[in-house]
Design a protein around this motif. Structure first.
Motif, PDB file in Angstrom:
ATOM      1  N   ARG A 152      -6.776  -2.268  -9.918  1.00 40.72           N
ATOM      2  CA  ARG A 152      -7.767  -2.298  -8.851  1.00 40.72           C
ATOM      3  C   ARG A 152      -8.901  -3.294  -9.131  1.00 40.72           C
ATOM      4  NH1 ARG A 152      -8.578   2.288  -6.943  1.00 40.72           N
ATOM      5  NH2 ARG A 152     -10.345   1.620  -5.693  1.00 40.72           N
ATOM      6  N   ASN A 172       0.844  -1.189   0.000  1.00 41.87           N
ATOM      7  CA  ASN A 172       0.000   0.000   0.000  1.00 41.87           C
ATOM      8  C   ASN A 172       0.882   1.242   0.000  1.00 41.87           C
ATOM      9  OD1 ASN A 172      -2.477  -1.444   0.123  1.00 41.87           O
ATOM     10  ND2 ASN A 172      -2.205  -1.734   2.325  1.00 41.87           N
ATOM     11  N   ASN A 183      -0.864   8.535  -4.060  1.00 41.76           N
ATOM     12  CA  ASN A 183      -1.605   8.022  -5.211  1.00 41.76           C
ATOM     13  C   ASN A 183      -0.868   8.368  -6.501  1.00 41.76           C
ATOM     14  OD1 ASN A 183      -4.289   6.878  -6.294  1.00 41.76           O
ATOM     15  ND2 ASN A 183      -4.085   8.815  -7.408  1.00 41.76           N
ATOM     16  N   GLY A 212      -2.843   4.221  -9.137  1.00 38.97           N
ATOM     17  CA  GLY A 212      -3.481   3.974  -7.863  1.00 38.97           C
ATOM     18  C   GLY A 212      -2.539   4.105  -6.693  1.00 38.97           C
ATOM     19  N   ASP A 213      -3.003   3.663  -5.533  1.00 45.71           N
ATOM     20  CA  ASP A 213      -2.212   3.813  -4.304  1.00 45.71           C
ATOM     21  C   ASP A 213      -1.778   2.472  -3.738  1.00 45.71           C
ATOM     22  OD1 ASP A 213      -4.624   2.820  -3.507  1.00 45.71           O
ATOM     23  OD2 ASP A 213      -5.105   4.410  -2.073  1.00 45.71           O
TER      24      ASP A 213
END
Length: 613
Positions: free
Chosen positions: A544, A486, A490, A495-496
């Motif tokens: 995602r 994680n 971002n 994405g993150d």
């Protein structure tokens, strides 16, 4: 990889990317911005003040006794204005429903076989926002919601077959008039039988009112790991009297008015839904208002007014069913009312792939699930099955690639001979293909024929509740992305977090492109570099998506690499193909009239270009 094969895979990739973006836009296409969030609650208030209809009472003015009963703030329902809240429970092996005497309605619904992503009990309904209420008259100028009044609760009972029942009665000042809600729950069922029973209420309603208004409010709380994906899948579905199914996705504020009869209306989450179903008569109309609060724990809210046909009988009943349960295809299909259509197995321009899912993917998946408990292994076996299914197309594609590889030196010679004259090069290339007996679309068509399978899997895996919270290797939940890292920030268009299956899918796609680099048109930059660009473009999109989907694509790539190596090294005889092509060149070729006309047109175009030069 020959030019036409590259074109085929590029088209496949472009169509896939187009579908992803189109599907994302489709989610919000039905949404209509109407008002600010705070105004939505006002839209759910009673819509027909009795005072507007008093002058048109078909039954004439109320007698003095009824007028006296309607006087005061709560009118005929003054006896139910105050009380003490008490709860009762109906429960079977799959669902637990707590009822409250305030409103005579469900207060909470728990699905016993499921947990939230954090491991807490999965409450499909809880909190004061949820409401199941009928509008009743307090006076000639005021309507009340039954959810604000206190019912008299009957004792929960168990009848034949283990059916559990409970009834709530809303008494009035008039001993001959009351409103009753009856509930029944069968063993092993997610369905609650819900009946509205009205006795003597016609005396207190406008004489021309032929309906009762049912207020149904639902709030969807966060159940999954990815709130963004939950909101993309938070929708209202409905089936009209002509068996027309439609839906719209909840947005900040939206409104939908259904003036036709409605068979059922469903508020759908990613993996669960709450659906209200008419049994005998259909709902006359539905007015639906939705909103998405700025809350990290609330996915969306829907406020619905359903009109029930009311024949003004002294003893009136309207039976319904309420489904509180999972979006499981077989379970929903068993209702035989089209409820399974809420599961997105194929939408938009690729709606046809739902038949691939319904008739091929789901039966095979269910068959494998019957005796294998590990869903990672099931995906592996399903992937192998699909590759065997499309094996004839795959083999034909590799044979076409081998033929084009044999012809590549002659094609390169033609290109060098004609230089920038693409028209002349095209004519000579087609002649070469014809003389050699090679179909230039042989590598393109098999790739396009695989597209329905690829899109079907794109729809199937993220919608399959069977994969929810099922782990495999490092993926804790195959229904969501498999983050191994994680990020504290971002990355635009990415994405993150880092999804490992997506990374592996991208790497194997690049290996596959590198493996076929010698068969691409090296003189065309687009053809040369696009096979490498496409996987990078898809990286951010798939990062995602469900781990089951990216695992399937990764595994399919690995199988493609192995198959291509084995087929081209040990199965396809390139020398034999070369000899066959040379033999084909020696055979006389008969031309059809269409081919003669085509060659004549090409010749004229070539002459025109030469004259211009």
């Amino acid at each position: 990889m020959d030019r036409n094969s590259v074109i085929g895979f590029l088209l496949l990739g472009v169509l896939t990317v187009g579908y992803i973006f189109y599907n994302s836009k489709q989610q919000s296409a039905y949404v209509k911005e109407k008002a600010r969030q705070d105004s939505i609650l006002a839209l759910n208030k009673p819509k027909t003040p009795v005072s507007d209809s008093v002058g048109s009472l078909a039954a004439g003015p109320l007698d003095s006794a009824h007028q006296a009963l309607l006087s005061g703030e709560f009118g005929v329902f003054a006896v139910a204005a105050a009380g003490t809240e008490e709860k009762a429970t109906l429960e079977n092996d799959v669902v637990k429903i707590d009822f409250t005497n305030k409103g005579g309605q469900p207060a909470s619904v728990q699905l016993k076989d499921y947990k939230t992503y954090e491991g807490a009990p999965l409450m499909l309904q809880q909190g004061s926002f949820n409401r199941l209420s009928v509008e009743v008259p307090a006076s000639l100028t005021k309507m009340l919601n039954s959810s604000d009044l206190y019912f008299t609760a009957g004792k929960p009972q168990e009848g034949p077959g283990g059916v559990k029942t409970i009834a709530y009665r809303l008494n009035t000042n008039d001993p001959a008039a009351y409103l009753e809600f009856q509930y029944a729950l069968k063993p092993g069922s997610y369905v609650v039988d819900y009946t509205i029973h009205a006795v003597g209420l016609q005396k207190y309603l406008p004489g021309n009112q032929n309906y009762l208004s049912l207020q149904w409010n639902t709030q969807d709380d966060k159940q999954e790991h990815d709130m963004q994906n939950e909101r993309l899948n938070n929708q209202v579905h409905y089936m009209l009297e002509n068996d027309k199914h439609d839906y719209f996705t909840l947005s900040k504020t939206s409104h939908e008015k259904l003036d036709k009869k409605v068979k059922w209306l469903s508020v759908k989450q990613q993996f669960f839904n709450t659906t209200i179903i008419s049994k005998n008569d259909q709902f006359t109309s539905a007015d639906i208002n939705t909103k998405v609060p700025e809350s990290p724990q609330i996915v969306g809210q829907a406020l619905t007014t359903l009109q029930l046909p009311y024949n003004r009988a002294n003893d009136f009943s309207f039976p319904m069913e309420i489904y509180y349960g999972p979006n499981h295809y077989k379970t929903l299909k068993s209702f035989d009312i089209g409820l399974q259509k809420i599961i997105p197995l194929g939408t938009g321009i690729f709606a046809f792939v739902k038949y691939v899912n319904i008739f091929i993917i789901i039966p095979v998946f269910n068959f494998l699930s019957g005796f294998i408990g590990n869903y990672g292994i099931i995906i592996i076996l399903l992937t192998i099955f699909i590759r065997l299914l499309i094996a004839p197309f795959t083999y034909q594609s590799y044979v076409s690639q081998a033929k084009m590889k044999v012809l590549k030196p002659e094609i390169d010679a033609l290109r060098a001979k004609h230089g920038d004259d693409q028209q002349a090069f095209g004519v000579e290339q087609m002649k070469l293909f014809k003389s050699a007996g090679v179909n230039p679309l042989g590598g393109c068509l098999p790739a396009l024929l695989q597209l329905p399978i690829l899109v079907a899997m794109y729809s199937f895996f993220p919608s399959s509740i069977e994969l929810r919270q099922e782990s495999f290797l490092w993926a804790k939940d195959l229904s969501t992305y498999d983050s191994i890292l994680n990020l504290p920030f971002n990355i635009p268009l990415y994405g993150d977090h880092v999804s490992l299956f997506t990374i592996l899918m991208t790497i194997t796609s690049l290996i596959l492109a590198f493996y076929n680099r010698g068969m691409a048109d090296q003189s065309n930059p687009v053809m040369k570099y696009m096979p490498y660009i496409m996987p990078i473009m898809l990286l951010g999109i798939f990062n995602r998506l469900a781990a089951a989907l990216t695992f399937y694509y990764f595994l399919s790539n690995v199988i493609s690499i192995l198959l291509q190596f084995v087929i081209q090294k040990f199965i396809i005889n390139h020398d034999k193909i070369h000899a066959q092509i040379q033999e084909n060149k020696k055979k006389p070729k008969s031309k059809s009239k269409w081919q003669e006309k085509l060659e004549e047109v090409q010749k004229r175009q070539q002459e025109i270009q030469q004259k211009k030069k």
